[in-house]
Scaffold this active site. Structure first.
Site, PDB file in Angstrom:
ATOM      1  N   SER A 189      -5.300  -2.748   1.740  1.00 17.35           N
ATOM      2  CA  SER A 189      -4.596  -1.633   1.113  1.00 17.35           C
ATOM      3  C   SER A 189      -3.571  -1.094   2.093  1.00 17.35           C
ATOM      4  CB  SER A 189      -5.582  -0.509   0.770  1.00 17.35           C
ATOM      5  OG  SER A 189      -6.689  -1.000   0.055  1.00 17.35           O
ATOM      6  N   GLY A 190      -2.578  -0.396   1.554  1.00 21.10           N
ATOM      7  CA  GLY A 190      -1.576   0.220   2.439  1.00 21.10           C
ATOM      8  C   GLY A 190      -0.145  -0.048   2.020  1.00 21.10           C
ATOM      9  N   GLU A 192       2.033   1.526   0.589  1.00 18.02           N
ATOM     10  CA  GLU A 192       3.007   2.608   0.740  1.00 18.02           C
ATOM     11  C   GLU A 192       3.433   2.769   2.203  1.00 18.02           C
ATOM     12  OE1 GLU A 192       0.880   2.726  -2.113  1.00 18.02           O
ATOM     13  OE2 GLU A 192       2.898   2.344  -2.863  1.00 18.02           O
ATOM     14  N   ASP A 320       7.293   1.208  -8.375  1.00 20.08           N
ATOM     15  CA  ASP A 320       5.912   1.140  -7.878  1.00 20.08           C
ATOM     16  C   ASP A 320       4.966   0.543  -8.914  1.00 20.08           C
ATOM     17  OD1 ASP A 320       3.904   1.388  -5.934  1.00 20.08           O
ATOM     18  OD2 ASP A 320       3.202   3.265  -6.810  1.00 20.08           O
ATOM     19  N   ASP A 322       2.821  -1.865  -9.022  1.00 18.24           N
ATOM     20  CA  ASP A 322       1.970  -2.816  -8.312  1.00 18.24           C
ATOM     21  C   ASP A 322       1.455  -3.888  -9.278  1.00 18.24           C
ATOM     22  OD1 ASP A 322       1.990  -0.310  -6.799  1.00 18.24           O
ATOM     23  OD2 ASP A 322       0.474  -1.230  -5.545  1.00 18.24           O
ATOM     24  N   ARG A 344       0.420  -2.400 -14.468  1.00 16.76           N
ATOM     25  CA  ARG A 344       0.947  -1.047 -14.239  1.00 16.76           C
ATOM     26  C   ARG A 344       2.216  -0.804 -15.062  1.00 16.76           C
ATOM     27  NH1 ARG A 344      -0.715   1.236  -8.901  1.00 16.76           N
ATOM     28  NH2 ARG A 344       1.292   2.194  -8.478  1.00 16.76           N
TER      29      ARG A 344
HETATM   30 CA    CA Z   1       1.905   1.061  -4.856  1.00 23.81          CA
END
Ligand code: CA
Length: 588
Positions: A189-190, A192, A320, A322, A344
Site C-alpha cells: 500500500s502507499g 498516494e 484516482d 485505482d 473504482r
Molecule cells: Ca489511490
C-alpha cells in the site's frame, strides 16, 4: 521437570500427530467445506458465497446473537477485517495491526497479538486491517509499517516476520495475504506517496522471499534473489523517469483461479494523480500515455512471478481510479469460465478467464462523467472535458481547471468486496453514487510525502442515497434490483444458498436481503458502523454468521462533504456472532 524437558514435551505436544494443520487442499476446498473458513473471500476466487441453506429466507427472522467480542482499548477506528474460523478458533485482525484468537463456541479470548508500530507510519486511509491468512500451523497478516508477520496459530507467538518495504517512503500493508502452493503472497500500500506497487511471494514455513513482481513498467522482478524479468517495456507508456515513482500499489491483495493456476492482483492509481505530469493528459495514437500497469489487473504465474496477461481498466488514469478491485472467477449461465470485477471508475467488467481478454463492460453507477462507455476493444470512450485540467496551462500555473467528476475518487466501488451467488448467477455489488470537484496542481516527488498534484472535494449527488447495493447480471450488465442506503457502503457482501444477501451499513445495521427481490428480511443494530466482511459456517449442526462492527476507513478522512454528512456515526470495535438455534431452523 527442567526447562529443557519442558520444552521437548511442549514441542512434542505441538508437533505431535493429530495436530491440525491447514493444507493446500483445505484452502482449495474452502467454499465447499462449510465447517471452517480458512481464506479471505470464503474461497480464493473471492465469491463470498456459502452453499449452506440451513439458514434461509423462511427462518432468517430467528437468527439471534450468540456472543460478541470487544477489541477493547482506545484503539477503535475502522474495523474492516474478515474473520477466519479453524479448529475451534476464530481469528480476526483489528485496527492498529492487532490480531485476536477467540474460542469460537464461547467468544472468550485465547490470545492477542499487538504489532509494535514505529512512530511515523504513513497509512493513507485509516489504521485498518482487512484480515489474515492461515496455512500449516501459522496465521499470516500485514502491518501498517509494511511488514508480513507469521504467528503460531495456537499461541500467537511470532514464528517469523519480514519487511515488505520501507514505511518511511510511504509503504504500509492492510490487505489479507493470499496463500497458494505454500507461498504467502502479498501486495503493498502507499499509492498516494509515489511508491511502486509490487507483489511478493514468500515461503510460508520460513518467510524466505521467493519472487517479486513490480507493477510499473521498467522495474525488474526477482526470482530466488536474482533479477528475473522486467515488467513491461521501459518508457513504452511512461515519459522520462516518472515510472520510478509510478504508483500502482497492490493494496487490496489478490485472488487465485485454480482452474488456470493464475494469481490476479490489481494495481492502483499511477502517481502522481495529476495525469498531465505523466504524459497521460491527452490521447495519443500509439497509447504511449497509458502508464502501464497502473490502474490494471495483472495476472501472475504463482510459480515464478511472471506476468501472464494484463487488462488496464483506466489507461491515462487521472481521477484516482485505482485498478485494485477484486477479480472474481465464476462460471456464467452458459457454463463459460469468466472473471468479473467492478472498478473504482464505475464500470463492471467481464473478462475471459483463460487470457484476461475483454468480454464486456457496463456502468454500475449512474451519471458517469469521464467516459461514455467502454469500447469493443476494452478501452474507455473518454469524455475529454471530464478530465481535470493542466495547471501548466493556467495563467498563473498553480491550479488547473476544476471539473465535476462522477464517480468520486473513492469510487463507484472502493475496497468493499462484492459477492457472486452460484444460486442466482448474479453479482451483488456494494456501490456508491457520489461525485467530486477535482483539480490539478504542480507537484514534485519527495520521499514520504503525499504525491498527488490534485485537490478535491467529494459531494453527494442524490437526495435519497449514496450507498447502493445492486444485483447485477454478468451476462447483460442489467441491474435486477437496487437497495439504497443513506451513507456510503464500505463493508463486504456475502451470499448463501439459503437465498440471503448479507451486508452491513455505516449506520450500524447488519442486514439480510432476499437475493431475488432485494427485500429486507432481517436486520440487527450492531452499535457502530459496519465496514467489515461477513462470514458463515456450520458448527454442531447449527449455522452461524459473524461480522465485525466498527466505523471508520477512508470516508471520514477523505470524504469532504460526505464526511461532514456522516460525522454523527460512532466508532466501535465489536465482533458479532449470530446463530440460528436448531429448534428454530425449521420454523416458517
Ligand atoms: Ca489511490
Amino acid at each position: 521437570m527442567n526447562r529443557f524437558i519442558t520444552a521437548v514435551v511442549a514441542s512434542l505436544l505441538v508437533a505431535g500427530p493429530g495436530f491440525a494443520q491447514v493444507t493446500e487442499e483445505d484452502l482449495a476446498n474452502d467454499q465447499t467445506d462449510t465447517s471452517q473458513v480458512v481464506t479471505n473471500g470464503m474461497g480464493r476466487h473471492l465469491q463470498r458465497y456459502s452453499p449452506l441453506d440451513t439458514l434461509n429466507k423462511s427462518n432468517v427472522e430467528n437468527l439471534v446473537p450468540a456472543w460478541a467480542f470487544s477489541l477493547g482499548g482506545e484503539k477503535q477506528r475502522g474495523q474492516e477485517t474478515q474473520p477466519l474460523v479453524y479448529d475451534g478458533i476464530m481469528y480476526i485482525t483489528g485496527s492498529y495491526s492487532r490480531v485476536y484468537a477467540i474460542d469460537v463456541k464461547t467468544g472468550k479470548e485465547i490470545w492477542q497479538y499487538d504489532a509494535r508500530l514505529p512512530e511515523g507510519i504513513l497509512p493513507c486511509c485509516d489504521v485498518i486491517n482487512r484480515g489474515g491468512a492461515i496455512y500449516g500451523d501459522k496465521f499470516f497478516f500485514g502491518t501498517l509499517d509494511a511488514r508480513i508477520v507469521a504467528l503460531d496459530l495456537k499461541t500467537g507467538d511470532v514464528v517469523w516476520r519480514d519487511k515488505i518495504a520501507d514505511y518511511k517512503a510511504g509503504y504500509s500493508y492492510t490487505a489479507a495475504p493470499l496463500v497458494v502452493g505454500g507461498l504467502v503472497i502479498t501486495g503493498n500500500s502507499g499509492g498516494e506517496f509515489g511508491i511502486v506497487g509490487e507483489v511478493q511471494a514468500r515461503d510460508a514455513d520460513t518467510g524466505e522471499l521467493v519472487w517479486t513482481r513490480p507493477m510499473i513498467e521498467g522495474h525488474m522482478g526477482t526470482y530466488k534473489g536474482e533479477e528475473s524479468t522486467m515488467t513491461g517495456v521501459l518508457n513504452a507508456t511512461w515519459p522520462g523517469d516518472m515510472w520510478k515513482t509510478g504508483g500502482g500499489a497492490t493494496w487490496l491483495g489478490g485472488s487465485y483461479d485454480i482452474d488456470t493456476d493464475t494469481l490476479v492482483f490489481g494495481a492502483g492509481n499511477p502517481a502522481p494523480w495529476n495525469s498531465h505530469l505523466r504524459g497521460a493528459g491527452e490521447p495519443k495514437a500509439d497509447n504511449s500515455g497509458d502508464n502501464l500497469y497502473a490502474a490494471s489487473r495483472v495476472a501472475i504465474d504463482p510459480a515464478n512471478g511472471e506476468i501472464k496477461w494484463h487488462y488496464q481498466t483506466t489507461p491515462r488514469e487521472g481521477w484516482d481510479f485505482d485498478g485494485v478491485n477484486e477479480v472474481v472467477a465464476f462460471t456464467d449461465a452458459e457454463g463459460n469460465k469468466k472473471f468479473a470485477t467492478a472498478d473504482r471508475n464505475g464500470f463492471f467488467y467481464v473478462l475471459n478467464r483463460e487470457d484476461g481478454a475483454f468480454v464486456d463492460a457496463w456502468p454500475f453507477v449512474k451519471d458517469i462523467t469521464w467516459a461514455e462507455g467502454i469500447g469493443d476493444d476494452g478501452r474507455p470512450i473518454y469524455i475529454e472535458e471530464g478530465r481535470p485540467g493542466d495547471p501548466s496551462a493556467a495563467t498563473d500555473g498553480t491550479k488547473g481547471e476544476t471539473v465535476f467528476s462522477a464517480p468520486s475518487f473513492l469510487g463507484g466501488k472502493n475496497w468493499q468486496p462484492m459477492s457472486f451467488s452460484q444460486k442466482t448467477g448474479l453479482f451483488y455489488v456494494p456501490s456508491n453514487e457520489w461525485g467530486m470537484d477535482i483539480w490539478n496542481e504542480p507537484i514534485t516527488y519527495k520521499k514520504g510525502a503525499a504525491y498527488l498534484g490534485s485537490g478535491f472535494t467529494i459531494k453527494p449527488m442524490y437526495e435519497d442515497h449514496i450507498g447502493s447495493l445492486k444485483a447485477i447480471d454478468p451476462m447483460t450488465g442489467e441491474w435486477k434490483w437496487e437497495y439504497k442506503n443513506d451513507a456510503p457502503l464500505w463493508g463486504g457482501v456475502m451470499t448463501t444458498a439459503g437465498g440471503l444477501v448479507f451486508f452491513g451499513t455505516p449506520e450500524g445495521e447488519f442486514i439480510a436481503l432476499d437475493d431475488e427481490t432485494g427485500e429486507k428480511l432481517w436486520s440487527f443494530q450492531t452499535g457502530s458502523g459496519i465496514v467489515g466482511q461477513p462470514i458463515t459456517w456450520e458448527m454442531d449442526g447449527e449455522q452461524y454468521v459473524a461480522v465485525m462492527s466498527g466505523w471508520g476507513g477512508a470516508v471520514p478522512l477523505w470524504g469532504g462533504e460526505v464526511a461532514a454528512k456522516v460525522n454523527y456515526l460512532n466508532q466501535g470495535g465489536l465482533l458479532w456472532t449470530f446463530r440460528l438455534p436448531k429448534a428454530l431452523a425449521s420454523a416458517e
